[in-house]
Motif scaffolding. Sequence first.
Motif, short mmCIF file in Angstrom:
data_model
loop_
_atom_site.label_atom_id
_atom_site.label_comp_id
_atom_site.label_asym_id
_atom_site.label_seq_id
_atom_site.Cartn_x
_atom_site.Cartn_y
_atom_site.Cartn_z
N UNK A 113 0.56 -1.27 0.05
CA UNK A 113 0.29 0.37 -0.35
C UNK A 113 0.51 1.41 0.32
N UNK A 114 1.98 1.25 0.53
CA UNK A 114 2.77 2.49 1.11
C UNK A 114 3.81 2.24 -0.32
N UNK A 115 3.83 1.18 -1.17
CA UNK A 115 4.94 1.32 -2.66
C UNK A 115 6.65 0.66 -2.55
N UNK A 116 6.18 -0.43 -1.49
CA UNK A 116 6.87 -1.43 -1.07
C UNK A 116 6.88 -2.26 -2.25
N UNK A 117 7.77 -3.00 -2.61
CA UNK A 117 7.71 -3.87 -3.74
C UNK A 117 8.48 -4.91 -3.02
N UNK A 118 7.70 -5.51 -2.42
CA UNK A 118 7.72 -7.86 -2.27
C UNK A 118 8.29 -8.35 -3.17
N UNK A 119 9.64 -8.54 -2.73
CA UNK A 119 10.51 -9.27 -3.85
C UNK A 119 10.57 -10.61 -3.38
N UNK A 120 10.59 -11.07 -2.11
CA UNK A 120 10.11 -12.83 -2.34
C UNK A 120 9.50 -12.95 -0.99
N UNK A 121 9.09 -14.38 -0.71
CA UNK A 121 8.15 -14.80 0.75
C UNK A 121 9.32 -15.88 0.80
N UNK A 147 10.83 1.90 -1.73
CA UNK A 147 10.94 2.67 -1.97
C UNK A 147 11.49 4.40 -1.72
N UNK A 148 11.84 4.13 -0.01
CA UNK A 148 12.35 5.51 -0.16
C UNK A 148 13.49 5.51 0.92
N UNK A 149 14.11 4.12 0.12
CA UNK A 149 15.50 4.13 0.94
C UNK A 149 17.08 5.90 0.81
N UNK A 150 16.59 5.65 -0.32
CA UNK A 150 17.67 7.55 -0.55
C UNK A 150 17.19 8.43 -0.91
N UNK A 151 15.98 8.83 0.69
CA UNK A 151 15.32 9.87 0.06
C UNK A 151 16.31 10.54 1.93
N UNK A 152 16.40 11.49 1.70
CA UNK A 152 17.55 12.57 1.90
C UNK A 152 19.12 12.36 2.58
N UNK A 153 19.59 10.53 1.88
CA UNK A 153 20.82 10.18 1.96
C UNK A 153 21.26 10.97 2.13
N UNK A 154 21.60 12.11 0.84
CA UNK A 154 22.51 12.70 0.93
C UNK A 154 23.02 13.76 2.95
N UNK A 155 21.37 13.87 3.14
CA UNK A 155 21.78 15.21 4.36
C UNK A 155 22.27 13.85 5.77
N UNK A 208 18.18 -4.76 -0.41
CA UNK A 208 17.08 -5.46 -0.13
C UNK A 208 16.65 -5.63 1.55
N UNK A 209 15.54 -5.46 2.23
CA UNK A 209 15.65 -5.44 3.49
C UNK A 209 14.45 -7.29 3.78
N UNK A 222 15.14 3.49 7.78
CA UNK A 222 14.97 2.92 9.54
C UNK A 222 14.33 3.40 10.32
N UNK A 223 15.58 4.90 10.22
CA UNK A 223 14.97 6.16 11.94
C UNK A 223 14.03 7.34 11.51
N UNK A 224 13.30 6.80 10.82
CA UNK A 224 11.36 7.40 10.86
C UNK A 224 10.42 6.32 10.92
N UNK A 225 10.28 5.92 9.11
CA UNK A 225 9.04 4.82 9.64
C UNK A 225 9.16 3.84 10.04
N UNK A 226 10.21 2.59 10.25
CA UNK A 226 10.23 1.55 11.40
C UNK A 226 9.64 2.10 12.11
N UNK A 227 9.24 3.29 13.11
CA UNK A 227 8.70 3.78 14.05
C UNK A 227 7.42 3.29 14.10
N UNK A 228 6.88 3.37 12.91
CA UNK A 228 6.02 2.70 12.29
C UNK A 228 5.58 1.47 12.50
N UNK A 229 6.08 0.62 12.19
CA UNK A 229 6.31 -0.91 12.42
C UNK A 229 7.08 -1.39 13.69
N UNK A 230 7.71 -0.06 14.72
CA UNK A 230 7.51 -0.98 16.08
C UNK A 230 6.12 -0.63 17.00
N UNK A 231 5.18 0.54 16.01
CA UNK A 231 4.01 0.10 17.21
C UNK A 231 3.04 -1.11 16.44
#
Length: 255
Positions: free
Chosen positions: A159-167, A181-189, A229-230, A197-206
């Motif tokens: 739903x949030x654009x993540x591509x499932x590669x294997x199960x 798909x967001x792995x390189x967002x703000x990568x430079x800074x 891949x993750x 990981x440091x932001x969206x994974x907080x949703x997963x922590x919930x």
Amino acid sequence: MTGPKPRELLAVVDRFPTPPESEQFERADELLDGTYSAIAGSWYRELQRRSAAYADGEALRESVLEHVESVPSFRLSEGATPLTQRRDALASAAETLDSVAAVSTWYADLRALLADSRGSLSPFERLLHDFGYGLAHVLFLGASSPEQVVRRLRAAYRTVGVRIDATESEDGTERTAFTCPYRNVAAGACGKRWVCHEKLDRVDDGYVTYLETRGIDYQRPRGCAGSEQCYSSVAHDGPRQWWPKTSPEEVGVRP
């Protein structure tokens, strides 16, 4: 940069109980199937490297935590079933060499420093956690098995654009490999996968908080260092034990 203070992390890493060159160490390490020497070898050197990179702002806390969780381990149970002979071996190793117990204490301190706690999160991160926790009540409503949970989890990924590669399904564990798909967002800074990981994974922590009260072990995304891949996994929760996470005291050894 999200995570512990660099100086504090480096200080804890430096406190690693280096094994002595002695017959006692050789006997203890043999009882532990070489686990202590494996920890003290390439695993610890890589921990030092990642911690230094974190201190220099070149690596995320997630990279250090991922490596910490991959520590060589001496298994003490098969699911909820204790492995009596291996527990006895740990007890004998701890009685032979004091630093066997010290490694457990050191490892607990290291994990505690790197792991999330709600109180350590920023207000925005707490909002993301609480959003995930609330969403989990809807997303996983009525789901009581790893198979049911992982189907809904993969739907949420897509739903949030993540591509499932294997199960993969093995021994009651449902594993999912995917590309964020967001792995390189703000990568430079902020560094690669900072958003993932440091932001969206907080949703997963919930999700984790919600599912663990229902006997489901959701291991949120890991395995991304050096790969596009993750991986995440879902299984029934259980009292799995292994050293160094399980201290000798927990198997009956008293200092």
